[in-house]
Design an enzyme around this catalytic site. Structure first.
Site, short mmCIF file in Angstrom:
data_model
loop_
_atom_site.label_atom_id
_atom_site.label_comp_id
_atom_site.label_asym_id
_atom_site.label_seq_id
_atom_site.Cartn_x
_atom_site.Cartn_y
_atom_site.Cartn_z
N LYS A 1 -17.05 -1.22 -7.88
CA LYS A 1 -17.58 -0.14 -7.90
C LYS A 1 -19.08 1.05 -8.46
O LYS A 1 -19.77 1.45 -8.33
CB LYS A 1 -16.57 0.57 -9.04
CG LYS A 1 -16.07 1.92 -9.86
CD LYS A 1 -15.30 2.06 -10.86
CE LYS A 1 -15.71 2.90 -11.47
NZ LYS A 1 -14.16 3.83 -12.25
N GLU B 1 -2.41 3.62 2.41
CA GLU B 1 -3.33 3.36 2.55
C GLU B 1 -2.38 2.69 4.63
O GLU B 1 -3.69 1.99 5.13
CB GLU B 1 -4.28 2.15 1.98
CG GLU B 1 -4.70 2.75 0.82
CD GLU B 1 -3.15 2.88 -0.55
OE1 GLU B 1 -2.66 2.94 -0.70
OE2 GLU B 1 -3.88 2.48 -1.58
N MET C 1 15.23 -2.56 19.62
CA MET C 1 15.88 -3.69 20.00
C MET C 1 16.12 -5.34 20.26
O MET C 1 16.56 -6.35 20.74
CB MET C 1 13.73 -4.47 20.70
CG MET C 1 13.13 -4.80 21.50
SD MET C 1 13.79 -4.33 23.21
CE MET C 1 12.74 -3.82 23.58
N PHE D 1 -8.36 -5.58 -13.33
CA PHE D 1 -6.78 -4.51 -12.68
C PHE D 1 -7.35 -4.17 -12.17
O PHE D 1 -8.35 -3.53 -11.61
CB PHE D 1 -7.30 -3.46 -14.18
CG PHE D 1 -6.24 -2.04 -13.78
CD1 PHE D 1 -5.03 -2.38 -13.69
CD2 PHE D 1 -6.75 -1.05 -13.43
CE1 PHE D 1 -3.89 -1.25 -13.60
CE2 PHE D 1 -5.98 -0.26 -12.74
CZ PHE D 1 -4.25 -0.28 -12.87
N GLN D 2 -6.15 -4.27 -11.01
CA GLN D 2 -6.63 -3.47 -9.97
C GLN D 2 -7.66 -4.27 -8.78
O GLN D 2 -8.43 -3.80 -7.67
CB GLN D 2 -7.01 -1.88 -9.31
CG GLN D 2 -6.02 -0.94 -9.79
CD GLN D 2 -5.73 0.23 -9.07
OE1 GLN D 2 -6.47 0.90 -9.09
NE2 GLN D 2 -4.39 0.53 -9.07
#
Lengths: 178, 564
Positions: B162, B50, B478, B112-113
């Site tokens: 959802k 993502e 760096m 969940f999630q």
């Protein structure tokens, strides 16, 4: 320096945390914060007391203004305004001190709003100095618990803060009323 | 018209002219994923992480000027976007990120999630919405796009539960957005603009300091006209590169920590700094107290919070860079009296800046080893400055900023504000989606590329012929440079000797892989790689000891540069 700020915001969930998050995320300090709906139920007022120098205050005002849900920000500095807070204080009250407490509450135009065999619960409103003075006086009698709101503030006179208008500086009307 | 939330979502995207989304599916996206099955007019680029989706939409946006769009699932899908969102927020890039959420009934139940993504991203989004009713969905999407692209642009997150995507609601897309608490100022104050011109006219050593605002407001033509008209030297911030032609005689190069000698000295010695669309970032200013200590400062910015935040400004102008520069030009035309002595009256100054440029050009030791600067110079030569260049973060980024001459706006994609390693590769994928026929090159380091290397699969799947040039020094270069200069060469954590064989890795993904080890291989291999039409990794084994110079140590004034 101490500043009182009024913020008109959309009355939506999550707005308070955006404001509070802005302060904490940028290292600004909130001394107190009062929030409630206004006459227009879609708008809430937040009265925030904060401190900082001019540069910090400028950033606070600008950053608040930048939030999408903020409609208007007013810094009361330089304005003629009234400000009040409220305290509920539960004090030990026995036969010896009841009289004294009652008298003091009256002098300070407070109210006893609950009584038990051993306590008085006193409500008192006023500016910070008045509340401080009252608490100092009753401290020796035994304060058992104390809850206070932060201050809320309003410009004196007929000037109002409206979401749609730019406000001007406060007037002189009724300056000596309480 | 009645539609499901998922259909409303798609119709709303169409109304906004969205042709591409970068996405990753999950349980909470399923209704939308399913509805998109039939939406062949919307390109759906499925990434591998993502974070890659958001960086890709960010690259798409920076390259094209359109709003970038990504769609991810709830919980871990949403939390994986945070770095991408923060990157876009710091650089004011317009994105709309759709995260899906668990059912409204489950929100707050540790389902969940589930993650409170609104709460998590609040400090790094311009605004965010949780959609609680399908009937609000179209309005919210309209507002989200409007907020993302207007004023000072930025990322907006829309969280769609959802059940909202499944429910049936009314689809009505309004033409106009009116948010009473959000009215950005575009028009600069005329009085202030006139004051600014008077100040410029009276100055002897003016310098234009311009940033990303020039790019996002599309002001580069006005900037060029303004600078040329008065013959004022120009320095860009990292974000402003390409906003002024990198090969123009008035261009001093980038300023700041790794800026050119000429740019940093011009700022230090100037008597008026005209800051346009730049925000006085600490990497640009060096020690704040000594930044342009003798100069009056004019600051043009659309965001009032940027004004007088780090540097006290003498003439603030809140407005859109393009509008203000245009107005300045108009006023100069109307009242020629003010600037009639220009540019002659500052010819001493322009001579001085040219002298600095001549005496201390950007350079590097040519000792026969393979130098990264040489590779970048070659890339500029081969592409004639026409490529879109993405960078990662670190030495690769600074060498690119110094040695590739960005001629046009939107030709550099780089994480300026947040400094996100792993940004460049997915961003270059986004740019390639926006411009399939352009040459898109990601300048990477061997450290950075490993942060989002999984997106090679995305590039291969969607035939995106991005070229990744890995300036491989087997170090986190760096940080190594700082350890060398300030920590007595204790190279703790920065040796990357366990990197994969990048050529084999590219081949394993189905991409092309090349290796360059000597200077004389650079041109031929790059030429071939740029023409092969495939996603490509080029492992360039550079001299591991090379550092980025000039360098202003952190906290030092701009005039104290370490040169080569």
């Amino acid at each position: 320096m101490r500043h009182t700020i009024s913020v008109l915001v959309e009355n939506e969930f999550g707005v308070l945390s955006r404001i509070a998050g802005l302060f904490s995320g940028r290292g600004f300090n909130i001394e107190s914060l009062c929030v409630a709906e206004t006459l227009d139920p879609t708008i809430s007022t937040m009265t925030i007391v904060t401190n900082g120098n001019d540069a910090i205050l400028e950033q606070i005002l600008k950053q608040l203004n930048k939030l999408i849900n903020v409609i208007k920000v007013i810094d009361f500095q330089g304005l003629d305004y009234v400000s009040r807070e409220m305290v509920l204080v539960k004090v030990h009250a026995d036969e010896k001190t009841r009289e004294e407490l009652l008298r003091m509450t009256e002098i300070f135009r407070g109210k006893i709003i609950d009584v038990s065999l051993k306590t008085y619960t006193i409500m008192i409103t006023g500016d910070e100095e008045k509340i401080k003075a009252f608490l100092n006086l009753i401290k020796p009698l035994g304060i058992k618990e104390l809850v206070r709101t932060g201050p809320i503030a309003m410009i004196r006179g007929d000037k109002t803060i409206k979401a749609s208008e730019k406000h001007s500086k406060g007037g002189e009307d009724g300056k000596n009323v309480l | 018209m009645k539609k499901t939330g998922a259909q409303i979502f798609i119709e709303s995207l169409r109304m906004e002219g969205v042709d591409t989304i970068f996405c990753y599916p999950g349980g909470a996206t399923l209704y939308i994923t399913d509805a998109l099955y039939y939406a062949s007019d919307i390109k759906q680029i499925i990434v591998r992480h993502e974070q890659g989706a958001v960086h890709a939409s960010d690259g798409y946006s920076r390259a094209s000027g359109k709003v970038g769009v990504s769609l991810v699932t709830s919980g871990p899908g949403a939390t994986n976007t945070v770095t991408g969102i923060a990157t876009a927020y710091m650089d004011s890039i317009p994105l709309v990120i759709f995260s899906c959420q668990v059912n409204t009934m489950l929100i707050g139940n540790d389902a969940f999630q589930e993650a409170d993504i609104i709460g998590i991203t609040r400090p790094c989004t311009k605004h965010s919405y949780l959609v609680r009713d399908v009937n609000d969905l179209a309005r919210i999407i309209k507002e989200a796009f409007y907020i993302a692209r207007s004023g000072r642009p930025g990322p907006v997150l829309v969280d769609i539960p959802k059940d909202v995507s499944a429910n049936i609601g009314e689809f009505k897309y309004t033409d106009k957005v009116s948010i009473r608490s959000y009215k950005p100022t575009y028009i600069g104050h005329a009085g202030q603009i006139k004051k600014a011109i008077k100040l410029i006219a009276s100055s002897k050593r003016p310098v234009l300091y311009t940033g990303g605002g020039i790019i996002s407001s599309g002001a580069s033509a006005e900037l060029l006209k303004f600078a040329e008209k008065l013959s004022i030297p120009v320095t860009n911030t990292l974000m402003g590169l390409g906003g002024f032609p990198g090969n123009h005689p008035l261009f001093l190069g980038m300023l700041g920590m790794h800026g050119t000698y000429a740019a940093n000295m011009a700022i230090t010695e100037s008597d008026v700094v005209i800051a346009v669309g730049a925000r006085f970032d600490d990497r640009a200013t060096g020690k704040v107290d000594e930044f342009a200590a003798h100069a009056k400062i004019i600051h043009v910015d659309i965001d009032p919070t940027s004004i007088s935040k780090n540097i006290k400004v003498d003439i603030p102008i809140v407005g859109d860079s393009r509008h203000v520069l245009k107005k300045m030009l108009d006023f100069i035309e109307e009242d020629k009296e003010d600037t009639k002595d220009y540019p002659a009256s500052i010819s001493e100054w322009t001579k001085q800046t040219k002298k600095w440029q001549k005496e201390y050009p950007l350079t590097y030791l040519k000792d026969g080893t393979l130098k990264p600067q040489y590779v970048i110079e070659k890339i500029f030569e081969l592409t004639k400055g026409k490529a879109i260049i993405a960078t990662e973060v670190g030495q690769n980024q600074m060498w690119t900023a110094q040695f590739y001459k960005f001629l046009k706006p939107r030709s550099i994609l780089t994480s300026g504000g947040l400094g996100t390693m792993g940004y460049g590769f997915p961003a270059s994928i986004g740019a390639q989606v926006a411009f399939p026929d352009k040459l898109v090159i990601n300048m990477a380091g061997d450290g950075s590329i490993q942060m989002n290397i999984q997106e090679l699969a995305t590039a291969v799947q969607f035939n995106l012929p991005v070229k990744v040039v890995i300036l491989n020094n087997r170090y986190l270069g760096m940080v190594r440079q700082w350890q060398e200069l300030f920590y007595e060469k204790r190279y703790n954590w920065t040796q990357m000797d366990h990197a994969p064989d990048f050529v084999k890795l590219a081949e394993a993904y189905g991409a092309a892989g090349y290796r360059i080890e000597k200077e004389d291989e650079v041109e031929t291999v790059l030429k071939e790689a740029f023409q092969n039409g495939r996603p490509t990794l080029i492992d360039v084994r550079i001299n591991p000891d090379e550092s980025v110079y000039p360098m202003v140590p952190a906290g030092a004034p701009l005039s104290e540069m370490l040169l080569v």
